[in-house]
Design a protein around this motif. Structure first.
Motif, short mmCIF file in Angstrom:
data_model
loop_
_atom_site.label_atom_id
_atom_site.label_comp_id
_atom_site.label_asym_id
_atom_site.label_seq_id
_atom_site.Cartn_x
_atom_site.Cartn_y
_atom_site.Cartn_z
N GLY A 92 0.75 -1.24 -0.06
CA GLY A 92 -0.01 0.00 0.06
C GLY A 92 0.82 1.26 0.09
N LYS A 93 2.08 1.06 0.29
CA LYS A 93 3.06 2.42 0.19
C LYS A 93 3.44 2.86 -1.36
N LEU A 94 3.15 3.66 -1.79
CA LEU A 94 3.48 4.17 -3.15
C LEU A 94 4.97 4.93 -3.39
N HIS A 95 5.82 4.03 -3.52
CA HIS A 95 7.28 4.46 -3.75
C HIS A 95 8.00 3.31 -4.52
N GLY A 96 8.60 3.68 -5.49
CA GLY A 96 9.34 2.83 -6.20
C GLY A 96 8.89 2.69 -7.87
N CYS A 97 9.32 1.40 -8.13
CA CYS A 97 9.01 1.17 -9.74
C CYS A 97 8.28 -0.10 -9.76
N VAL A 98 7.40 -0.37 -10.54
CA VAL A 98 6.64 -1.34 -11.12
C VAL A 98 6.84 -1.73 -12.47
N LEU A 99 7.29 -2.91 -12.82
CA LEU A 99 7.03 -3.42 -14.30
C LEU A 99 5.94 -4.45 -14.30
N ILE A 100 4.98 -4.03 -15.27
CA ILE A 100 3.96 -5.17 -15.45
C ILE A 100 3.97 -5.79 -16.92
N ALA A 101 4.22 -6.90 -17.11
CA ALA A 101 4.43 -7.53 -18.29
C ALA A 101 3.55 -8.94 -18.54
N GLY A 102 2.22 -8.40 -18.86
CA GLY A 102 1.23 -9.36 -19.12
C GLY A 102 0.82 -9.54 -20.54
N THR A 103 -0.45 -9.19 -20.56
CA THR A 103 -0.79 -9.10 -22.03
C THR A 103 -0.32 -7.73 -22.62
N GLY A 104 -0.31 -6.95 -22.00
CA GLY A 104 0.24 -5.45 -22.36
C GLY A 104 1.67 -5.49 -21.33
N SER A 105 2.21 -4.01 -21.33
CA SER A 105 3.35 -3.91 -20.53
C SER A 105 3.41 -2.63 -20.33
N VAL A 134 11.95 4.90 -16.59
CA VAL A 134 11.12 5.63 -15.72
C VAL A 134 12.05 6.14 -14.49
N VAL A 135 13.14 4.86 -14.05
CA VAL A 135 13.87 5.09 -13.02
C VAL A 135 14.69 6.40 -13.39
N ARG A 136 15.33 6.62 -14.51
CA ARG A 136 16.14 7.78 -14.78
C ARG A 136 15.42 8.93 -14.47
N ARG A 137 14.17 9.12 -15.13
CA ARG A 137 13.46 10.27 -15.04
C ARG A 137 13.13 10.80 -13.52
N LEU A 138 12.82 9.72 -12.93
CA LEU A 138 12.32 9.96 -11.45
C LEU A 138 13.54 10.32 -10.44
N ARG A 139 14.84 9.85 -11.06
CA ARG A 139 15.91 9.80 -9.93
C ARG A 139 15.90 8.81 -8.84
N LEU A 140 14.92 7.68 -9.02
CA LEU A 140 14.61 6.66 -8.03
C LEU A 140 16.15 6.14 -7.73
N CYS A 141 17.16 5.92 -8.69
CA CYS A 141 18.39 5.38 -8.13
C CYS A 141 19.33 6.43 -7.83
N GLY A 142 18.86 7.52 -7.44
CA GLY A 142 19.83 8.62 -6.95
C GLY A 142 20.74 9.35 -7.89
N GLU A 143 21.63 10.23 -7.82
CA GLU A 143 22.26 11.01 -8.56
C GLU A 143 23.44 10.33 -9.30
N ASP A 144 23.91 9.26 -8.54
CA ASP A 144 24.78 8.32 -8.85
C ASP A 144 24.44 7.19 -9.59
N VAL A 169 22.55 -1.39 -14.92
CA VAL A 169 22.58 -0.06 -14.88
C VAL A 169 22.35 0.53 -13.42
N PHE A 170 21.54 -0.17 -12.72
CA PHE A 170 21.16 0.42 -11.50
C PHE A 170 21.72 -0.85 -10.49
N PRO A 171 22.85 -0.82 -9.86
CA PRO A 171 23.13 -1.96 -8.85
C PRO A 171 22.29 -1.96 -7.92
N GLY A 172 21.67 -0.80 -7.54
CA GLY A 172 20.46 -0.66 -6.32
C GLY A 172 19.25 -1.41 -6.39
N THR A 173 18.97 -1.91 -7.62
CA THR A 173 17.68 -2.49 -7.75
C THR A 173 17.43 -3.66 -6.79
#
Length: 347
Positions: free
Chosen positions: A140-153, A269-279, A312-316
């Protein structure tokens, strides 16, 4: 269906305090769960007290049309309430998380529709289905990234201060090529090209013909356009995976290309939001949902996607949800409802 502490059943939480509905509306099917509005904060995924769960068909209006999509949504919510031995008057909050909801105008139309369904002061929240999928992995906490790959993505991300971004999710015409539809459509195209002499021979030809009980590749054209629904095409993904596992080069290329497409979607998405931090090394949750990402014995699509992203993002931090997206949607609605009660009580 959830666990109950101290011997309590879900009904013990419902009472006069009403219920919460969470809906995960997909291109293949739609799931609605009903939770008691007065439930305590769940300590674990297994502790979510589910009163009822109902399933119906597609509610993606871009796939089946707006009228059919709304009919499915009403049907699945009505069924869940009946299974919970309650009715619409008991509903306190609803979160509709539906694929094909891509613009504020989509949300507004659906909000106007659902307000007419439920009497009283129920609260309504309309989101893309990716929001529920993310919430299912983060309780229920909205933070991070989700990847859905079902019929669509689609990839969808949220920062801790509420900024959002998405990539893909535009449907097959605009190229969700890492999706189940994308994988299967490329396989069907490869078979036709091989038959024409425009592409390499592939074991996909015999494997798909056998699956569809057809005798010749030219029959695939009629099969495809008799009913070009996205879910029907996407159902061929296991055939493509099986052919790849048996060493077919064409099938393997389709899967490798799809892995890269899915990884690129998340990376954007991760780059656009800087979820991975500046580095680009900060840790962030990556929730993984959908039939394409379910583990295969030899050709592990999900594992390959994670490898590409982690380079690309070792903190995944990959997360496989322990509850389904419909419960994620219900937890979002419950959280909004709980915050509203606190404000009313001055706390």
């Amino acid at each position: 269906m959830g666990g109950y502490e101290n011997g309590d059943s879900p009904a013990a939480f419902a009472g006069e305090d009403g219920v919460i509905l969470g809906v995960d509306g997909g291109t293949t099917n739609t799931v609605c769960v009903c939770l008691p509005a007065a439930m305590p904060p769940p300590e674990s995924p297994a502790a979510v007290p589910v009163l009822a769960r109902a399933v119906a068909g597609s509610s993606n209006r871009n796939s089946v049309g707006e009228s059919a999509a709304l009919e499915t949504l009403e049907q699945v919510m009505t069924q869940a309430l009946a299974m919970a031995n309650t009715d619409r008057s008991a509903v306190r909050a609803v979160c509709l998380a539906v694929s094909g909801v891509n613009h504020p105008s989509d949300q507004q139309r659906m909000l106007e529709w659902i307000r007419d369904l439920f009497p009283g002061n129920a609260k309504f929240y309309v989101e893309n289905d990716s929001v529920a999928a993310l919430a299912s992995g983060t309780m229920g906490k909205l933070h991070g990234c989700v990847l859905i790959a079902g019929t669509g993505s689609i990839a969808y991300g949220v920062t801790e201060d509420g900024k959002v971004a998405r990539a893909a999710g535009a449907g097959p015409v605009l190229g969700d090529w890492g999706s189940g539809y994308g994988i299967a459509a490329q396989a069907l195209t490869a078979v036709i090209k091989a038959y024409d002499g425009r592409g390499p021979q592939t074991s996909l030809t015999q494997d798909i013909l056998k699956k569809l009980e057809l005798s010749s590749p030219d029959e695939i054209i009629g099969w495809t356009y008799t009913d070009p629904s996205w879910a029907r095409i996407a159902a061929l993904v296991p055939v493509v995976v099986s052919s790849a596992e048996d060493g077919d080069e064409v099938a393997n290329k389709i899967l490798h290309d799809s892995v890269q497409e899915l990884a690129d979607t998340v990376i954007a998405v991760v780059r656009r939001l800087r979820l991975c931090g500046e580095d680009e090394k900060d840790k962030f949750p990556l929730v993984l949902v959908g039939g394409v990402l379910e583990g295969n014995k030899k050709w592990d699509i999900c594992g390959e996607v994670i490898k590409c992203i982690s380079k690309v993002f070792p903190g995944t931090n990959p997360i496989w949800p322990e509850v389904e997206p419909a419960i994620g949607a219900a937890l979002l609605a419950w959280s909004h409802h709980r915050k509203g009660l606190k404000l009313e009580n001055g706390s």
